[in-house]
Design an enzyme around this catalytic site. Sequence first.
Site, short mmCIF file in Angstrom:
data_model
loop_
_atom_site.label_atom_id
_atom_site.label_comp_id
_atom_site.label_asym_id
_atom_site.label_seq_id
_atom_site.Cartn_x
_atom_site.Cartn_y
_atom_site.Cartn_z
N GLY A 51 0.83 -1.20 0.00
CA GLY A 51 0.00 0.00 0.00
C GLY A 51 0.86 1.24 0.00
O GLY A 51 2.05 1.20 -0.32
N GLY A 52 0.24 2.35 0.34
CA GLY A 52 0.97 3.61 0.35
C GLY A 52 0.05 4.79 0.49
O GLY A 52 -1.10 4.65 0.93
N SER A 101 -4.05 -2.47 1.12
CA SER A 101 -4.43 -1.08 1.33
C SER A 101 -4.63 -0.35 0.01
O SER A 101 -5.54 -0.67 -0.74
CB SER A 101 -3.38 -0.42 2.23
OG SER A 101 -3.84 0.82 2.69
N LYS A 155 -13.59 7.28 -1.09
CA LYS A 155 -14.71 6.41 -1.49
C LYS A 155 -15.35 6.91 -2.77
O LYS A 155 -15.87 6.12 -3.56
CB LYS A 155 -15.72 6.30 -0.37
CG LYS A 155 -15.18 5.49 0.80
CD LYS A 155 -16.17 5.36 1.92
CE LYS A 155 -15.58 4.53 3.05
NZ LYS A 155 -16.49 4.42 4.16
#
Length: 129
Positions: free
Chosen positions: A51-52, A84, A126
């Site tokens: 992730g990041g 992630s 989102k």
Amino acid sequence: MVQAQVDMPLVLVLTADGPVSPAMAEYLSRGIRLAEQRQAELLVFQLNTPGGAVDTMTDIVELIRASQVPVVVFVAPRGAIAGSAGTVITLAGHAAAMSPETSIGAASPVGAQGEDIGETMEAKVKEIL
């Protein structure tokens, strides 16, 4: 009888292994430009990441969505992870595939240090999905 040689479809493969970073976004951007210039049929983005940063993830998602060449996000090699931000990137692809024994998940939006993010930033993350 002479037949013209049929050109094989061009598929470009990019390999990204490590945290989602601005360098990864630039690498993908260059790869997409090259795929478009060479009129590739497909671009495979092989991904292995824990992730990041959310901002960089958003940039990568926008690159994939704007690509004129279909992008397949391929979680690989065996044992790789799309964690992630990598989960969101995988879902942004025009198609997704995973090698055996790979994993995907932990897509709850968090800050660069793993802290919870505010409601506004969470809503923005989102929204891009």
